[in-house]
Design a protein around this motif. Structure first.
Motif, mmCIF file in Angstrom:
data_model
loop_
_atom_site.group_PDB
_atom_site.id
_atom_site.type_symbol
_atom_site.label_atom_id
_atom_site.label_comp_id
_atom_site.label_asym_id
_atom_site.label_seq_id
_atom_site.Cartn_x
_atom_site.Cartn_y
_atom_site.Cartn_z
ATOM 1 N N GLU A 18 47.511 31.047 43.662
ATOM 2 C CA GLU A 18 48.406 30.899 44.811
ATOM 3 C C GLU A 18 49.607 30.026 44.492
ATOM 4 N N ALA A 19 49.519 29.265 43.408
ATOM 5 C CA ALA A 19 50.668 28.482 42.947
ATOM 6 C C ALA A 19 51.433 29.245 41.859
ATOM 7 N N TYR A 20 51.216 30.566 41.796
ATOM 8 C CA TYR A 20 51.940 31.444 40.867
ATOM 9 C C TYR A 20 51.640 31.149 39.407
ATOM 10 N N VAL A 21 50.416 30.776 39.105
ATOM 11 C CA VAL A 21 49.996 30.634 37.711
ATOM 12 C C VAL A 21 49.406 31.970 37.274
ATOM 13 N N ASN A 22 49.993 32.560 36.230
ATOM 14 C CA ASN A 22 49.598 33.911 35.828
ATOM 15 C C ASN A 22 48.691 33.976 34.609
ATOM 16 N N ALA A 23 48.441 32.863 33.949
ATOM 17 C CA ALA A 23 47.644 32.876 32.717
ATOM 18 C C ALA A 23 46.221 33.349 33.017
ATOM 19 N N PRO A 24 45.500 33.819 31.970
ATOM 20 C CA PRO A 24 44.085 34.161 32.167
ATOM 21 C C PRO A 24 43.300 32.923 32.620
ATOM 22 N N ILE A 25 42.437 33.106 33.610
ATOM 23 C CA ILE A 25 41.625 31.996 34.120
ATOM 24 C C ILE A 25 40.151 32.355 33.991
ATOM 25 N N LEU A 63 37.988 39.878 41.638
ATOM 26 C CA LEU A 63 38.773 41.082 41.356
ATOM 27 C C LEU A 63 40.161 40.984 41.973
ATOM 28 N N ALA A 64 40.231 40.497 43.205
ATOM 29 C CA ALA A 64 41.512 40.454 43.904
ATOM 30 C C ALA A 64 42.479 39.498 43.223
ATOM 31 N N TYR A 65 41.968 38.375 42.735
ATOM 32 C CA TYR A 65 42.843 37.349 42.148
ATOM 33 C C TYR A 65 42.872 37.391 40.621
ATOM 34 N N LYS A 66 42.200 38.391 40.038
ATOM 35 C CA LYS A 66 42.140 38.515 38.572
ATOM 36 C C LYS A 66 41.649 37.216 37.926
ATOM 37 N N ILE A 67 40.426 36.877 38.297
ATOM 38 C CA ILE A 67 39.765 35.679 37.773
ATOM 39 C C ILE A 67 38.536 36.136 37.002
ATOM 40 N N MET A 68 38.362 35.618 35.769
ATOM 41 C CA MET A 68 37.204 36.026 34.970
ATOM 42 C C MET A 68 36.019 35.107 35.208
ATOM 43 N N PRO A 69 34.830 35.678 35.410
ATOM 44 C CA PRO A 69 33.641 34.841 35.517
ATOM 45 C C PRO A 69 32.991 34.658 34.147
ATOM 46 N N SER A 70 32.164 33.619 34.026
ATOM 47 C CA SER A 70 31.206 33.543 32.929
ATOM 48 C C SER A 70 29.969 34.275 33.418
ATOM 49 N N GLY A 96 38.300 50.785 41.282
ATOM 50 C CA GLY A 96 39.039 51.432 40.208
ATOM 51 C C GLY A 96 39.735 50.462 39.270
ATOM 52 N N VAL A 97 39.119 49.263 39.066
ATOM 53 C CA VAL A 97 39.705 48.277 38.143
ATOM 54 C C VAL A 97 38.671 47.897 37.083
ATOM 55 N N ARG A 98 39.086 47.115 36.089
ATOM 56 C CA ARG A 98 38.193 46.629 35.040
ATOM 57 C C ARG A 98 37.481 45.358 35.518
ATOM 58 N N ALA A 99 36.386 45.027 34.836
ATOM 59 C CA ALA A 99 35.622 43.817 35.162
ATOM 60 C C ALA A 99 35.502 42.940 33.911
ATOM 61 N N PRO A 100 36.578 42.199 33.583
ATOM 62 C CA PRO A 100 36.539 41.365 32.379
ATOM 63 C C PRO A 100 35.683 40.116 32.592
ATOM 64 N N PHE A 101 34.978 39.675 31.552
ATOM 65 C CA PHE A 101 34.142 38.474 31.679
ATOM 66 C C PHE A 101 33.919 37.845 30.312
#
Ligand SMILES: *Cc1c(COP(=O)(O)O)cnc(C)c1O
Length: 472
Positions: free
Chosen positions: A169-176, A191-198, A216-221
């Motif tokens: 929400e502070a416009y940080v685009n890096a992988p999290i 998924l909505a915020y493109k945040i990776m879980p462990s 219809g999206v990927r699930a990176p982790f």
């Protein structure tokens, strides 16, 4: 179902007519017949006329806003009409450090220095993750994340989904990467915020993959491997089997594989080396089974500084990013600068005759010829009560002993006039509780040592308290 005394008839079903004691109290605050009616509040407010508030004698020598200063926070038209109408927007311009004389200062240049110093020590191609959990160890997650990303970091690590959302929400685009496995109920947020879980449970993995598929999206982790810390993760010798169990799911993307060291900051490397061996076994097992482990990472600050061999594809930098040495062994290896200082202004000064006590319990007694100065900072601000009488503060470049019990919101320190008869402390003088003044310094490391804890806890105590944070 029979009514139970709190008005709840079952989970989240409440009798609509039930009035609890709490309801009654909340309602009475707005009740014209209650103790302070709105009308009375209004009259209390009316009594605070700008003219009386602006009288400097009323508050001794303390610097206060002059009458004209006060008036600028009101709408001029209504002031002329005789009814003070303070303008919330103008009131909001009064800086936090002018509302209460204590604050935390964060030096973003120090964060920049620490990130780039570590980055330059890494093998070419090794990624740097800035760990900004717990609001950047109390330093401000958003500001520190942005600074670190501008100074060589590529990745961010947090503890919770909400910490990650705050960055997005502070416009940080890096992988999290969230460094734990969140509850499956949080998957839509990931998924909505493109945040990776462990990930370390099959149930979560499958639900995550299925949810991604549905959108219809990927699930990176990142796959978390337990190699001996025994906190979270798939056992190192069950990693391949686990990966086989879940990787059939077409939406799941294994972006990284990692573990966490329990003893990278301890003198002996024995347990550390056992974990390294087990992790290598897990990663090689994946590769042998034809599974790409992605970004392989293990090192926290201590390991990144002490053991170049475990830099692997990425290091996860937490405490060192904020300028603290994770262990004495790291001192000769790297130059780090602490980013956090804690400051306050004196709110009261008095000379106490011999034998007069100070603060709750009067444990400290004046030896005579001392001035006792008060600071508006206490244990609710992270200045731990266990430091009572065991820490110093800096004034005019010199050290003075904090004395008496540290209170919730205030504490006192002693200026010994036999040693310091040239010093005349005044209300409003700036005092350093953590940080440097000239040659003198008081550090979070010293406080942690005194309290038998680690710097993380002290920094978070100040930085995540009600103290305002100021960036310099
Ligand atoms: C907090 C954390 C880190 C950062 O550790 P520091 O010792 O502060 O560098 C790295 N990895 C994981 C999994 C963590 O939880």
């Amino acid at each position: 179902m029979a009514d139970i005394p709190n008005g709840f008839t079952g989970f989240s079903h409440r009798d609509p007519n039930f009035v609890s004691a709490g309801d009654a109290m909340r309602r009475s605050r707005y009740d014209e017949t209650s103790f302070v009616t709105r009308k009375q509040e209004r009259s209390v407010f009316d009594a605070w006329q700008p003219a009386s508030a602006a009288s400097p004698q009323a508050v001794g020598s303390r610097p206060v806003a002059a009458q004209s200063e006060v008036l600028k926070y009101a709408e001029s038209s209504s002031v002329q009409a005789g009814a003070p109408q303070f303008d919330p927007d103008k009131l909001a311009t009064i800086p936090e450090a002018d509302r209460r004389w204590s604050w935390v200062e964060i030096d973003l240049n120090a964060i920049r220095h620490n990130a780039s110093t570590v980055k330059h020590r890494l093998n070419p191609g090794t990624l740097l993750m800035a760990v900004v959990k717990a609001d950047g160890y109390g330093h401000g997650a958003v500001q520190c994340a942005k600074t670190a990303l501008n100074s060589g970091a590529e990745y961010l690590g947090v503890a919770t989904v909400d910490e990650a959302i705050a960055l997005r929400e502070a416009y940080v685009n890096a992988p999290i990467l969230v460094l734990g496995e969140p509850p499956a109920t949080a998957i839509p947020l990931l998924l909505a915020y493109k945040i990776m879980p462990s990930v370390y449970t099959a149930e979560f993995a499958i639900r995550y993959g299925e949810a991604a598929d549905a959108f219809g999206v990927r699930a990176p982790f990142h796959l978390k491997v337990n190699t001996g810390m025994n906190r979270i993760g798939v056992r190192w010798d069950e990693t391949v089997e686990f990966a086989r169990q879940i990787m059939f799911h077409r939406a799941l993307d294994l972006v990284g594989t990692f573990t966490h060291f329990a003893t990278a900051d301890c003198p002996s490397p024995v347990d550390f080396e056992r974990q390294v061996k087990r992790f290598a076994e897990a990663v090689n097992g994946l590769r042998g089974a034809g599974i790409n482990p992605g970004i392989v990472h293990a090192a926290n600050s201590a390991a990144a500084i002490r053991y170049p061999d475990v830099q692997l594809d990425m290091v996860r930098l937490g405490i060192a990013l904020y300028g603290f040495y994770p262990c004495p062994e790291a001192y000769p290896l790297i130059d780090l600068r602490p980013a956090m200082s804690v400051k306050a202004r004196i709110t009261d000064v008095k000379t106490l005759p011999v034998g007069e006590g100070v603060s709750y319990g009067l444990n400290y007694r004046s030896p005579g010829a001392v001035k006792i100065c008060t600071l508006p900072i206490g244990y609710a601000d992270g200045l731990r009560r266990g430091l009572s009488g065991r820490t110093d503060v800096l004034l005019a470049g010199r050290r003075f002993h904090q004395v008496g019990n540290i209170c919730m919101d205030q504490c006192m320190f002693e200026v010994n006039l036999r040693q310091r008869n040239d010093l005349d402390p005044q209300i409003g003088d700036e005092v350093t509780i953590v940080g440097e003044q000239g040659e003198a310094s008081v550090t979070i490391d010293q406080m942690a040592e005194t309290l038998g804890t680690i710097q993380h806890e002290i920094a978070i105590g100040f930085g995540c308290s009600r103290l305002p944070r100021i960036y310099v």
